[in-house]
Design an enzyme around this catalytic site. Structure first.
Site, PDB file in Angstrom:
ATOM      1  N   GLU A   1       0.021   4.604  -4.664  1.00 34.49           N
ATOM      2  CA  GLU A   1      -0.884   5.201  -5.652  1.00 34.49           C
ATOM      3  C   GLU A   1      -2.286   4.622  -5.485  1.00 34.49           C
ATOM      4  O   GLU A   1      -2.439   3.412  -5.327  1.00 34.49           O
ATOM      5  CB  GLU A   1      -0.385   4.927  -7.074  1.00 34.49           C
TER       6      GLU A   1
ATOM      7  N   ARG B   1       8.930   3.923 -11.479  1.00 28.88           N
ATOM      8  CA  ARG B   1       8.053   3.421 -10.431  1.00 28.88           C
ATOM      9  C   ARG B   1       8.442   4.107  -9.131  1.00 28.88           C
ATOM     10  O   ARG B   1       9.607   4.472  -8.919  1.00 28.88           O
ATOM     11  CB  ARG B   1       8.179   1.899 -10.272  1.00 28.88           C
TER      12      ARG B   1
ATOM     13  N   HIS C   1       0.454   9.652 -12.679  1.00 34.12           N
ATOM     14  CA  HIS C   1       0.805   8.454 -13.452  1.00 34.12           C
ATOM     15  C   HIS C   1       0.144   8.496 -14.836  1.00 34.12           C
ATOM     16  O   HIS C   1      -0.468   7.532 -15.297  1.00 34.12           O
ATOM     17  CB  HIS C   1       0.385   7.179 -12.704  1.00 34.12           C
TER      18      HIS C   1
END
Length: 324
Positions: A266, A237, A285
């Site tokens: 994000e 993360r 991601h």
């Protein structure tokens, strides 16, 4: 009730999940919502909730709720006090993303060692770039014999280690306790010895869970301890990495390169300096994404349902004290 909505369509549950639950347990009433619009009306009589998140203001309406299953592995979004104190069981999808994430991470390691990103940029310019690639400060290199340090040696780390050993890398792990599966590692360090392990690593992969204890787990101090020319990869993360410190280390050449599959914000804003950082490879991601995602999600949840109805301890139950 199954309810996940996300701008990226593949994170939204496929019909397979609801259909498989109905087939296994026809006496259950299974509701799959396409979005959150009718969630408040449906929550009061929901016993089991399958989704990414349920906020505190929504939880108060879930009077019959006994179990929340997160379709994500990370559950920091569910660690608020009201849920922790509610007595509601929480489980997660830990384990189902390990194989694609390990393959993706191995790809990032190879891409940096062989400088695939710059090769693609030169290809876009129709340039035969052999000399230019070799003249970069970090020459094209081999990964065999190099040290891979996996910070957070859980299910993802183990799958990565297994693949790294096939490339003859020396694998070291870091866990909270210093204990773990040693089949593919030379050493496993406890978290408090992380700074001692960093100077020897050629590649450092962040794969630890997001908790209150892991914010900026890799910060300026840790990056300063890494050997000059080492590469850093984050597939965990964004909060685990101090991005400002990373940016500085890339700009001054202290790190040979880095790869990010996750960022602090994000989607990463167009104005972020990370986009133009030297020797930084960004994937949006995507490390956990696979065409097998919902097959694995379904298999796991059916297994957990079987455990739930038989009175067994859920194999993927979240430990609130640890945050994962």
């Amino acid at each position: 009730m199954i309810c996940v909505w996300h701008p990226f369509t593949e994170w939204r549950p496929k019909p397979l999940l609801a259909e498989s639950i109905r087939a296994r347990y026809p006496e259950m009433r299974v509701l799959q919502l396409p979005n959150y619009e009718t969630l408040p009306q449906q929550l009061p009589d929901t016993t089991i909730f399958v989704g990414y998140s349920l906020r505190a203001e929504q939880l108060v309406h879930a009077r019959e709720l006994q179990w929340i299953h997160s379709t994500a592995a990370g559950v920091a979004q569910l660690m608020y006090p009201e849920l922790r104190q509610s007595g509601i069981t929480v489980s997660n999808a830990s384990g189902i993303f390990s194989v694609p994430m390990a393959e993706h991470t191995m790809g990032l390691i190879l891409a940096m060692a062989r400088n695939f990103p710059d090769s693609v940029r030169y290809q876009d310019q129709s340039t035969w770039s052999v000399q230019a690639l070799w003249d970069r400060p970090q020459h094209l290199t081999e990964i065999n014999g190099s040290v891979l340090l996996i910070v957070g040696y859980g299910s993802i780390g183990r799958e990565l280690a297994r693949r790294a050993k096939a490339f003859d890398m020396n694998v070291w792990g870091v866990t909270r306790s210093g204990q773990g599966d040693r089949r593919y590692t030379e050493k496993i360090f406890p978290a408090w010895q992380l700074n001692e392990a960093l100077p020897s690593a050629d590649y450092v992969v962040i794969a630890a869970p997001e908790t209150s204890e892991t914010k900026h787990l890799i910060g300026a101090e840790q990056i300063a301890r890494m050997k000059r020319g080492a590469r850093l990869i984050n597939v965990a993360r964004g909060s685990l990495l101090d991005e400002a410190a990373l940016l500085g280390a890339l700009q001054n050449g202290a790190l040979g390169g880095a790869a990010l599959d996750v960022t602090g914000v994000e989607p990463l804003p167009p104005e972020s300096p990370l986009w133009k950082a030297p020797n930084l490879f960004i994937t949006p991601h995507t490390s956990a994404i696979s065409e097998r995602l919902w097959l694995r999600e379904t298999e796991l949840f059916l297994k957990l349902l079987d455990e739930w109805f038989s009175g067994e301890e859920l194999s993927n139950r979240v430990d609130f004290s640890r945050g994962y």
